[in-house]
Design a protein around this motif. Structure first.
Motif, PDB file in Angstrom:
ATOM      1  N   LEU A  60     -22.218   5.446 -42.339  1.00 46.87           N
ATOM      2  CA  LEU A  60     -21.504   4.187 -41.555  1.00 46.87           C
ATOM      3  C   LEU A  60     -20.028   5.064 -40.835  1.00 46.87           C
ATOM      4  O   LEU A  60     -19.898   5.506 -41.548  1.00 46.87           O
ATOM      5  N   TYR A  61     -19.898   5.806 -38.935  1.00 42.61           N
ATOM      6  CA  TYR A  61     -18.949   5.884 -39.117  1.00 42.61           C
ATOM      7  C   TYR A  61     -17.884   5.621 -38.132  1.00 42.61           C
ATOM      8  O   TYR A  61     -18.197   5.121 -37.626  1.00 42.61           O
ATOM      9  N   THR A  62     -16.669   6.081 -38.433  1.00 41.02           N
ATOM     10  CA  THR A  62     -15.872   5.771 -37.204  1.00 41.02           C
ATOM     11  C   THR A  62     -15.828   6.303 -35.817  1.00 41.02           C
ATOM     12  O   THR A  62     -15.315   8.316 -36.383  1.00 41.02           O
ATOM     13  N   GLU A  63     -15.495   6.468 -34.947  1.00 35.92           N
ATOM     14  CA  GLU A  63     -15.333   7.192 -33.616  1.00 35.92           C
ATOM     15  C   GLU A  63     -14.335   6.526 -32.900  1.00 35.92           C
ATOM     16  O   GLU A  63     -14.309   5.256 -32.408  1.00 35.92           O
ATOM     17  N   TRP A  64     -13.219   7.805 -32.669  1.00 41.70           N
ATOM     18  CA  TRP A  64     -11.593   6.899 -31.871  1.00 41.70           C
ATOM     19  C   TRP A  64     -12.126   7.722 -30.106  1.00 41.70           C
ATOM     20  O   TRP A  64     -12.235   8.351 -30.534  1.00 41.70           O
ATOM     21  N   HIS A  65     -12.323   6.376 -29.094  1.00 41.35           N
ATOM     22  CA  HIS A  65     -12.383   7.564 -28.082  1.00 41.35           C
ATOM     23  C   HIS A  65     -10.792   7.107 -26.724  1.00 41.35           C
ATOM     24  O   HIS A  65     -10.768   6.032 -26.518  1.00 41.35           O
ATOM     25  N   ASP A  66     -10.414   7.926 -27.224  1.00 40.60           N
ATOM     26  CA  ASP A  66      -8.624   8.271 -26.638  1.00 40.60           C
ATOM     27  C   ASP A  66      -8.413   8.829 -26.256  1.00 40.60           C
ATOM     28  O   ASP A  66      -8.815   9.411 -25.091  1.00 40.60           O
ATOM     29  N   ASP A  67      -7.568   9.200 -26.720  1.00 37.33           N
ATOM     30  CA  ASP A  67      -6.752  10.715 -26.147  1.00 37.33           C
ATOM     31  C   ASP A  67      -7.737  12.510 -26.795  1.00 37.33           C
ATOM     32  O   ASP A  67      -7.398  12.744 -27.464  1.00 37.33           O
ATOM     33  N   GLY A  68      -8.392  12.042 -26.136  1.00 37.14           N
ATOM     34  CA  GLY A  68      -9.936  12.609 -27.007  1.00 37.14           C
ATOM     35  C   GLY A  68     -10.487  12.163 -27.831  1.00 37.14           C
ATOM     36  O   GLY A  68     -10.650  10.803 -28.188  1.00 37.14           O
ATOM     37  N   ILE A  69     -11.271  12.114 -28.245  1.00 37.01           N
ATOM     38  CA  ILE A  69     -12.368  11.494 -29.343  1.00 37.01           C
ATOM     39  C   ILE A  69     -12.313  12.251 -30.695  1.00 37.01           C
ATOM     40  O   ILE A  69     -12.597  13.071 -31.441  1.00 37.01           O
ATOM     41  N   GLY A  70     -11.669  11.526 -31.768  1.00 35.57           N
ATOM     42  CA  GLY A  70     -11.513  11.614 -33.074  1.00 35.57           C
ATOM     43  C   GLY A  70     -12.638  10.981 -33.129  1.00 35.57           C
ATOM     44  O   GLY A  70     -13.385   9.131 -33.504  1.00 35.57           O
ATOM     45  N   VAL A 248     -18.615  -4.409 -32.624  1.00 33.90           N
ATOM     46  CA  VAL A 248     -16.653  -4.042 -32.173  1.00 33.90           C
ATOM     47  C   VAL A 248     -16.066  -5.098 -30.494  1.00 33.90           C
ATOM     48  O   VAL A 248     -15.045  -5.621 -30.871  1.00 33.90           O
ATOM     49  N   LYS A 249     -17.086  -5.790 -30.487  1.00 35.93           N
ATOM     50  CA  LYS A 249     -17.033  -6.891 -29.203  1.00 35.93           C
ATOM     51  C   LYS A 249     -17.187  -7.894 -29.900  1.00 35.93           C
ATOM     52  O   LYS A 249     -15.460  -8.866 -29.594  1.00 35.93           O
ATOM     53  N   LYS A 250     -17.329  -7.960 -31.382  1.00 40.23           N
ATOM     54  CA  LYS A 250     -16.212  -9.405 -31.904  1.00 40.23           C
ATOM     55  C   LYS A 250     -15.216  -9.634 -32.158  1.00 40.23           C
ATOM     56  O   LYS A 250     -14.404 -10.756 -32.930  1.00 40.23           O
ATOM     57  N   HIS A 251     -15.097  -8.280 -32.750  1.00 38.01           N
ATOM     58  CA  HIS A 251     -13.947  -7.723 -33.791  1.00 38.01           C
ATOM     59  C   HIS A 251     -11.522  -7.460 -33.444  1.00 38.01           C
ATOM     60  O   HIS A 251     -11.009  -7.068 -33.921  1.00 38.01           O
ATOM     61  N   LEU A 257     -11.477  -2.563 -27.171  1.00 41.92           N
ATOM     62  CA  LEU A 257     -12.854  -2.537 -26.731  1.00 41.92           C
ATOM     63  C   LEU A 257     -13.590  -0.934 -26.487  1.00 41.92           C
ATOM     64  O   LEU A 257     -14.547  -1.204 -26.784  1.00 41.92           O
ATOM     65  N   LYS A 258     -12.904  -0.481 -25.769  1.00 40.17           N
ATOM     66  CA  LYS A 258     -13.352   0.848 -25.194  1.00 40.17           C
ATOM     67  C   LYS A 258     -12.680   2.362 -26.002  1.00 40.17           C
ATOM     68  O   LYS A 258     -12.906   3.294 -25.985  1.00 40.17           O
ATOM     69  N   GLU A 516       0.846  -2.116 -22.795  1.00 47.90           N
ATOM     70  CA  GLU A 516       0.311  -1.692 -23.648  1.00 47.90           C
ATOM     71  C   GLU A 516       0.429  -0.431 -24.536  1.00 47.90           C
ATOM     72  O   GLU A 516       1.614  -0.390 -24.159  1.00 47.90           O
ATOM     73  N   ASP A 517      -0.587  -0.460 -25.873  1.00 51.15           N
ATOM     74  CA  ASP A 517       0.093   0.477 -26.817  1.00 51.15           C
ATOM     75  C   ASP A 517       0.169   1.956 -26.002  1.00 51.15           C
ATOM     76  O   ASP A 517      -1.506   1.754 -25.416  1.00 51.15           O
ATOM     77  N   GLU A 518      -0.108   2.535 -26.511  1.00 48.78           N
ATOM     78  CA  GLU A 518      -0.602   4.442 -25.600  1.00 48.78           C
ATOM     79  C   GLU A 518      -2.018   4.765 -26.315  1.00 48.78           C
ATOM     80  O   GLU A 518      -2.623   3.847 -27.153  1.00 48.78           O
ATOM     81  N   HIS A 519      -1.995   5.608 -25.961  1.00 53.70           N
ATOM     82  CA  HIS A 519      -4.087   5.551 -25.631  1.00 53.70           C
ATOM     83  C   HIS A 519      -3.639   6.675 -26.423  1.00 53.70           C
ATOM     84  O   HIS A 519      -4.133   7.730 -26.656  1.00 53.70           O
TER      85      HIS A 519
END
Length: 792
Positions: A60-70, A248-251, A257-258, A516-519
């Motif tokens: 399992l791994y993590t992706e962050w879709h924010d200011d680009g994809i990390g 993700v929707k639950k926690h 969420l995005k 809102e927190d920064e993206h």
């Protein structure tokens, strides 16, 4: 018949020793490179292929879709447990938390042994050993690591720690915090796995070893926190990722969420995915494959050049054979037999070269590659057959087509041996390959030089880093005072890591109480008030924070300000919140940007803040003229402060060099292969000049009789190879530019590929070619014209 072919082939080779020697050396070098590259590629392709049902095993791994994809190979600690408990998709799911460089202490009577384990230690859930195939030699697989306080180690570790004694039941102590009793012995890990930890301990001791809040923390990701699952038969990757989306929707709530995504990485992708901490990018393996292929082709081209250059010398032999009844196919197979004999000798020599070179390759890659005799034998047979027919077919056909009358009358000309234009094409091919490798070498050297000499925004010279194993305020204060008193020490600072480090902590950020927190995330640097001066960071606005044990003020960098579309002065005094708003304080200063990763990555938004609980390094800026005595003093002070710990130190500039370890390895390989390609190319060029010398014997004699000087004769050869090298350069330059442009894309901060690089390449090639051609050309120009005119 075959025996006769071999006997005649051997006689011909003995008669033409120089030709045989050059041919054997050229082929041996090309084949040796092929063997080594084949071994290297098959070794990397074999990583973690020995596990049962590998197509059903995922990380399992993590992706962050924010200011680009990390992306991160780590996941929030509770994710694996939630996936296992809430969904029935995985046959087995296990969490494994890795920690690097732990201290292992073993006490036997009054004797205390300390070991710093670079491969790390892993807190592991029992199903891990059902998912991955690491056999247990001693102990009960069903119950191992179930109870807290248990550990299993490999055979290698058991021998290292306890020698010939039985390791079962023995106690090891981790970082002077937790004791573990050994309840199992694992078979030594195979060399072709990325799972390098050789000590596994009960997951139930995680809370005792580290922060208890990690178990319920969905907002933080530590790269060493991994989760593996073996999906049930019939369950697809897409089904599992849909379940992860439900988690993700639950926690998570709001914008998270995005932002947060969890996905599955196939087992066979782990070794090659650089974005998820993979070791070897497949594009580099493909590059090595083509380099190996080109070197073998270059060696074959060299052979063809030399063979056809010799063809005129053998014209009378062929003519006599044809008059005596030899058929074309018999002459063809006669030459194939000669080629086979040369190839066999070259293969034997290539195997010897490969065995000698393999330890150096292993040292370069820090690997344990060995030759698989079955695979290697098959490869050698195939490569031998290919080389024999690739190298021998054309010269064999040329000899077989000789007309006996013309051959016996010495009337054969250039067109009868296949045309000079073909040899031109072959030499152009050889030197185009050589020039691509030369240009590649120059660009990689230039980029590495730029990476290691460019202004990083902080000082790296003369800074030594020592570990801080304990955050005891009194000890840290005393040690800092003592270190400052050592002669030659300029500055001392406590911090989590140096400004540029492979270990970083990134978290969410809220500026000025915004709704809102920064993206984007912010890179947190825990450090004391001397950090800025020790590393030579430059303030562009505001001031440094005041001395403190906890976070009361922040200093940020220019990138942080730019992300907010503000000016440095605008953020002074504004409130900054990080770590889910658990840490809030005003911004008091802005420092000039500095590189916090390698040049492969962009500079991140950064905040520097005091927090003694997170100091794991002491950085000492010192005068290098007193380095030897200073280092001895550091060791004495450190050992007196932490007598139960393991002392080590590292210079900052050495840690920065590690950022470019793979680039340095690639450079070493390219340099070696470029050198071999040049040697083989020069042999081919020598063959071409030899052919020219034979073809122009009478012309040279006539010119000399008519008064031509040596330089005029040399220009006959010079203008030919100059023309060929320029054509080779015209072909190589765009190919090299394309390849190196793609290589440099991996660097966010890189050199520009300018004309000087290409001029250096063509100049170097001309120098090498001139030396090669010069010797044979001078011999031809100094030949007695009387003998030259009698040659026909």
């Amino acid at each position: 018949m075959i025996k006769n072919y071999i006997k005649i082939a051997w006689r011909n080779l003995k008669r033409n020793k120089a030709y045989a020697f050059i041919s054997v050396i050229g082929l041996a070098l090309g084949i040796a490179c092929g063997i080594l590259i084949f071994t290297l590629i098959t070794y990397h392709l074999s990583f973690d292929t020995f596990h049962k049902d590998p197509d059903r095993v995922f990380r399992l791994y993590t992706e962050w879709h924010d200011d680009g994809i990390g992306k991160s190979n780590g996941v929030p600690q509770p994710l694996g447990k939630t996936f296992r408990n809430d969904f029935a998709l995985g046959e087995k799911t296990a969490r494994v938390i890795n920690f690097r460089n732990p201290l292992i202490t073993i006490t036997k009577g009054n004797e205390v042994k300390k070991f710093q384990e670079e491969d790390g230690i892993a807190f592991t859930e029992t199903p891990y050993f059902d998912i991955l195939n690491f056999p247990l030699l001693k102990g009960d697989k069903k119950t191992v690591l179930v109870a807290p306080g248990e550990a299993i180690i490999t055979q290698k570790m058991a021998q290292k720690y306890f020698g010939s004694d039985n390791a079962i039941g023995k106690v090891i102590r981790l970082d002077n915090k937790v004791n573990f009793t050994i309840t199992g012995i694992l078979k030594d890990l195979p060399p072709n796995t990325d799972r390098r930890q050789q000590i596994y301990v009960s997951y139930g001791n995680m809370d005792e070893y580290t922060d208890k809040r990690r178990e319920e923390n969905w907002g933080g990701v530590y790269s060493g926190s991994e989760a593996f699952t073996k999906l049930k038969k019939g369950v697809s990757k897409e089904q599992a990722e849909k379940a992860l989306a439900d988690i993700v929707k639950k926690h998570y709530t709001g914008r998270d969420l995005k932002v947060w995504f969890f996905k599955l990485q196939p087992l066979n992708d782990m070794h090659f995915n650089a974005e998820l901490d993979g070791y070897a990018d497949k594009k580099y393996l493909w590059a090595l494959f083509f380099i190996g292929l080109f070197l073998i082709i270059t060696a074959c081209v060299n052979f063809v050049n030399l063979a056809t250059a010799q063809a005129l010398n053998r014209s009378k032999e062929v003519g006599i054979r044809k008059v005596l009844g030899s058929l074309p196919y018999q002459l063809f197979w006669q030459f194939i037999a000669e080629t086979a004999l040369i190839t066999i000798v070259a293969v034997v020599l290539a195997i010897g070269i490969s065995y000698v070179a393999l330890p150096a390759i292993n040292q370069l890659f820090q690997s344990e590659m060995v030759f698989d005799k079955g695979e290697l034998a098959l490869f050698i047979v195939l490569i031998g057959i290919v080389v024999i027919f690739l190298s021998g077919s054309y010269p064999g056909l040329v000899l077989a087509r000789f007309q006996p009358i013309l051959a016996l009358k010495s009337k054969l000309s250039q067109k009868h041996v296949g045309g000079f234009s073909l040899r031109r094409v072959l030499v152009v091919t050889q030197f185009a390959i050589s020039q691509v490798l030369i240009i590649g070498t120059i660009i990689i050297v230039s980029q590495l030089h730029y990476s290691q000499t460019a202004d990083l925004g902080f000082k790296k010279d003369g800074i030594v880093l020592l570990p801080v194993p304990s955050n005891d305020k009194a000890k840290l204060s005393t040690m800092k005072n003592r270190l400052n008193g050592v002669q030659g020490v300029d500055k001392v600072s406590y911090c989590f890591r140096a400004p540029a480090s492979q270990s970083n902590n990134t978290t969410g950020v809220n500026y000025d109480h915004r709704a809102e927190d920064e993206h984007w995330g912010i890179n947190v640097k825990n450090a004391d008030e001397d950090y800025i001066s020790t590393f030579g960071l430059k303030l562009v606005a505001g001031r440094n924070f005041f001395p403190a044990d906890t976070t009361r003020e922040f200093v940020v960098n220019e990138t942080f300000v730019k992300k907010l579309h503000l000016k440095p002065q605008d953020v002074i005094g504004k409130i900054l919140s990080i770590n889910g708003k658990h840490t809030t304080a005003p911004i008091v200063g802005v420092v000039k940007d500095f590189y916090n990763y390698s040049f492969h990555s962009e500079i991140s938004p950064i905040c520097i803040m005091p927090n003694y609980n997170n100091y794991s390094t002491v950085a000492i800026k010192m005068n290098m003229h007193n380095a030897k005595s200073s280092l001895a003093s550091f060791e004495k002070i450190w050992n007196e402060t932490f007598p139960e710990e393991f002392y080590s130190y590292e210079f900052l500039d050495d840690t920065i060099k590690k950022f470019y370890q793979m680039d340095t390895i690639l450079l070493t390989l390219i340099e070696a292969f470029a050198g071999i390609a040049i040697v083989i190319g020069c042999l081919g060029l020598y063959g071409l000049v030899s052919f020219m010398a034979v073809r122009k014997t009478k012309e040279i004699g006539v010119r000399k009789v008519l008064g031509a000087e040596i330089r005029n004769i040399l220009w006959l050869f010079g203008k030919e190879f100059t023309f060929l090298l320029l054509i080779a350069f015209a072909i190589a330059a765009p190919l090299a530019w394309w390849a190196m442009h793609n290589y440099l894309k991996d660097f966010q901060y890189r050199i520009t590929i300018g004309p000087v690089i290409f001029l250096e390449s063509i100049l170097l090639t001309f120098i090498i070619a001139t030396i090669t051609v010069g010797y044979r050309s001078v011999l031809a120009s100094l030949a007695n014209p009387v003998k030259s005119l009698r040659s026909e």
